[in-house]
Design a protein around this motif. Structure first.
Motif, PDB file in Angstrom:
ATOM      1  N   THR A  28      39.380  44.092  10.693  1.00  0.00           N
ATOM      2  CA  THR A  28      39.018  43.916   9.283  1.00  0.00           C
ATOM      3  C   THR A  28      37.864  44.816   8.889  1.00  0.00           C
ATOM      4  N   LEU A  79      46.976  36.495   2.641  1.00  0.00           N
ATOM      5  CA  LEU A  79      46.626  35.305   3.425  1.00  0.00           C
ATOM      6  C   LEU A  79      47.639  34.189   3.225  1.00  0.00           C
ATOM      7  N   SER A 139      47.792  35.978   9.060  1.00  0.00           N
ATOM      8  CA  SER A 139      46.915  35.530   7.984  1.00  0.00           C
ATOM      9  C   SER A 139      45.442  35.599   8.365  1.00  0.00           C
ATOM     10  N   ILE A 140      45.153  35.869   9.644  1.00  0.00           N
ATOM     11  CA  ILE A 140      43.754  35.916  10.075  1.00  0.00           C
ATOM     12  C   ILE A 140      43.029  37.092   9.444  1.00  0.00           C
ATOM     13  N   ILE A 188      44.132  37.781  -0.899  1.00  0.00           N
ATOM     14  CA  ILE A 188      44.421  36.351  -1.052  1.00  0.00           C
ATOM     15  C   ILE A 188      45.925  36.130  -0.909  1.00  0.00           C
ATOM     16  N   VAL A 215      36.560  37.158   2.992  1.00  0.00           N
ATOM     17  CA  VAL A 215      35.159  36.836   3.268  1.00  0.00           C
ATOM     18  C   VAL A 215      34.279  38.079   3.177  1.00  0.00           C
ATOM     19  N   ILE A 229      42.062  36.512   5.815  1.00  0.00           N
ATOM     20  CA  ILE A 229      40.932  35.590   5.684  1.00  0.00           C
ATOM     21  C   ILE A 229      39.624  36.365   5.794  1.00  0.00           C
TER      22      ILE A 229
END
Length: 487
Positions: free
Chosen positions: A401, A167, A332-333, A164, A340, A336
């Motif tokens: 990710t 991000l 920041s991608i 977090i 998730v 994210i």
């Protein structure tokens, strides 16, 4: 300490079924990642932008090498943080003091101009981040009893929480840079670290007693000798800097050699220690292929801050509804997607329980997915400025990710399980050494990237990762046997 003492707060409450203190530890890492990634999102551009644009005017190849070397230095300094924790102060106090050092590093970047501010700031942030990272992860491991199947899920939740910060940090510092300039962006990172320090100070006494213990206290008689060694190292560093033996052009290579030498020395110290039992020694040997796989993974993943950063500025279509997104916001991608999917991965591991894949299998899957991510760049090779759609890069970073979630939180977890009791924090430093080596290599590899070499560059990187992942998968049964009951 009983299981109930570690997993349940006095009021009987838990944090999503995990020890209550997990929330405090990932909160301080959240703010540290806010400051670290918020600063790192600006770093390459600060070095490469011209003086008229508020930057330092470095060549892109030199800047990429320095970013890689700096990132490698952060993880290399986990050795120092782990040693001080295990021998002098304990993990909890090292984490607290490291957070203070990080905050002053960001203040230096914000207030001191030019190369002087860059040098002082990066040294302080690097040393502080190294001390904080190894010890925060060690403290998370201390929350769980040996054999607790929630450990992997707990590290995944921890990983989700800190992302977090990863991000929000780049989003806000990039907005500050676009509006007020680089130094205000660095100042915002300092504010974030101060917030984390305050938050942690309010709850640090509630950590388990094991968090405050010094695992292998350094005898008082040895203090003078180690103080002399520290002074000697500082003097030697000053000499090589003053004489130009260590400079911007060779820093990345020297950092890589240093990480390799430190790795060999660390393994030798642990394996030769009389405090390590035969079973623990076998487990350390089983960690070696995972170390190499981790280094290979991070040499590709950390190119988010070198190759992907350069790619985002020159090749990516960053226009959204008429607004051009600052290039650093691309960083920041990945967080994210972490937010998730980390919970999804944690839920899957929890649901599978004893049926989940072993750690070597998870590592091999992570390497192969990372290889696919690099191969996914090839269809867009040869395009001009702003030719790659943002959605395409987002899909590639989604693969980044998934690969990360197979390796990074699992690596932290398996390291705490394989670590000999006398080297609990220092084994985590070994895992971070793999990240140090990989991160430094990522900066060196970036020197081979250009618009003309895109296809061979991405093809070689991707195929190599897939081949290494396949080799690790084939070796998984042998590694598991050496792990002596640890999954």
């Amino acid at each position: 300490m009983s299981t109930s003492q570690r997993t349940t707060a006095p009021d009987g409450k838990t944090f999503f079924g995990h020890p209550r203190m997990l929330a405090n530890l990932f909160s301080v890492e959240l703010w540290e990642r806010f400051s670290f990634y918020g600063m790192q999102a600006l770093l390459l551009y600060y070095m490469t932008y011209s003086l008229a644009e508020g930057g330092l005017g470095f060549a892109s190849g030199t800047a990429a090498g320095l970013v890689g070397a700096y990132g490698g230095g952060v993880y290399l300094s986990t050795i120092l943080g782990a040693w001080v924790a295990d021998r002098i102060l304990g993990s909890e106090r090292v984490l607290f003091f490291s957070a203070i050092i990080i905050m002053f590093g960001h203040i230096a970047l914000a207030l001191l101009p030019g190369v002087v501010g860059l040098s002082i700031g990066l040294v302080l942030v690097g040393v502080g981040s190294g001390g904080l990272k190894a010890n925060a992860s060690s403290l998370v491991g201390a929350l769980y009893e040996p054999g607790d199947t929630r450990r992997d899920a707990g590290f995944s939740i921890f990983y989700m929480g800190i992302n977090i910060g990863a991000l929000v940090g780049p989003l806000l510092t990039n907005l500050a840079w676009a509006t007020y300039g680089f130094h205000v962006g660095f100042g915002l990172a300092a504010v974030g670290m101060a917030a984390g320090l305050i938050q942690y100070s309010l709850a640090r006494r509630k950590l388990p007693a094991a968090a405050h213990e010094v695992e292998d206290p350094l005898p008082r008689a040895a203090y003078a000798r180690w103080t002399g060694i520290a002074v000697g190292v500082l003097v030697l560093l000053g000499v090589v800097l003053a004489t130009g033996l260590l400079n911007a052009g060779n820093l990345a290579e020297i950092m890589a050699y240093t990480a390799i030498a430190a790795t060999i020395a660390y393994f030798a110290v642990i394996l030769s220690s009389r405090k390590v039992s035969a079973v623990e020694r076998r487990r350390v040997y089983s960690f070696m292929p995972l170390f190499l796989a981790s280094a290979a993974f991070w040499s590709l993943f950390q190119q988010q801050f070198t190759v992907v950063a350069l790619y985002s500025e020159s090749r990516l279509d960053r226009t959204i509804l008429g607004w051009e997104m600052p290039p650093g916001m691309v960083q920041s991608i990945n967080p994210i997607f972490i937010i998730v999917f980390a919970g999804v991965f944690a839920a899957v591991w929890t649901r599978l329980g004893e049926r989940q894949p072993s750690s070597p299998v998870k590592f091999s899957l992570g390497l192969m997915v990372m290889g696919l991510a690099f191969l996914a760049f090839i269809p867009f090779a040869g395009g001009g400025p702003n030719s790659t759609p943002l959605i395409a890069l987002a899909a590639i970073l989604l693969l980044f990710t998934w690969a990360e979630l197979f390796i990074s939180p699992i690596g932290l977890s398996i390291t705490t399980k394989l670590a000999p009791e006398a080297f609990r924090t220092q084994m985590l430093a070994l895992f971070f050494l793999s990240i140090s080596l990989g991160t430094t290599v990522s900066g060196l590899l970036a020197g081979f990237y250009s618009a003309e070499t895109e296809v061979p560059y991405f093809a070689f990187s991707g195929i190599t990762a897939i081949v290494l992942g396949g080799a690790l998968l084939a070796s998984a049964p042998v590694i598991r046997k050496a792990m002596s009951g640890v999954r």
